[in-house]
Design an enzyme around this catalytic site. Structure first.
Site, short mmCIF file in Angstrom:
data_model
loop_
_atom_site.label_atom_id
_atom_site.label_comp_id
_atom_site.label_asym_id
_atom_site.label_seq_id
_atom_site.Cartn_x
_atom_site.Cartn_y
_atom_site.Cartn_z
CE1 TYR A 263 -8.36 -4.44 -6.16
CE2 TYR A 263 -9.26 -6.21 -7.49
CZ TYR A 263 -8.80 -5.74 -6.28
OH TYR A 263 -8.80 -6.57 -5.19
CB CYS A 264 -3.78 -0.95 -9.01
SG CYS A 264 -4.02 0.61 -9.89
NE ARG A 265 -3.66 4.55 -2.31
CZ ARG A 265 -3.55 5.82 -2.70
NH1 ARG A 265 -3.10 6.12 -3.90
NH2 ARG A 265 -3.89 6.79 -1.86
CB ILE B 46 -9.46 -0.72 -4.54
CG1 ILE B 46 -10.44 -1.49 -3.63
CG2 ILE B 46 -8.31 -0.09 -3.77
CD1 ILE B 46 -9.88 -2.76 -3.03
#
Length: 103
Positions: free
Chosen positions: A64-66, A93
């Site tokens: 995952y990332c932002r 996220i």
């Protein structure tokens, strides 16, 4: 492979031999993570590739990332490198409604 949060969580809980991978910057990572995530910043270029090469390709990676864009790219790179199981969290996220902890 892109997964909704529900799919990502369900598979993550059902699978064994998993790693949660956060590909955001160190500053973003320090702001809060999905529990047990490790950080390898995709913006580090060759260093990112080198750190991926050190990982066990037999494990299943939940990435995952932002927002889901960088982690989608990370999954593509991982697939090209021979990782069979790299799952991208759609929405990142920002869309996560599960637990977030301090690293």
């Amino acid at each position: 492979m892109n997964l909704s949060q529900e799919e990502w969580v369900a598979q993550l809980e059902a699978d064994e031999n998993v790693v949660i991978l956060d590909v955001r910057t160190e500053d973003e990572y320090n702001d809060g993570i999905i529990p047990e995530a490790i950080n390898i910043d995709i913006h580090k270029g060759q260093e990112f590739i080198s750190e991926l090469e050190a990982l066990d390709k037999n494990k299943k990676y939940y990435v995952y990332c932002r927002s889901g864009a960088r982690s989608g790219k990370a999954c593509e790179i991982m697939n090209e490198m021979g990782f069979e199981y790299a799952y991208n969290l759609e929405g990142g996220i920002l869309g996560w409604d599960g637990e977030i902890v301090s690293p």
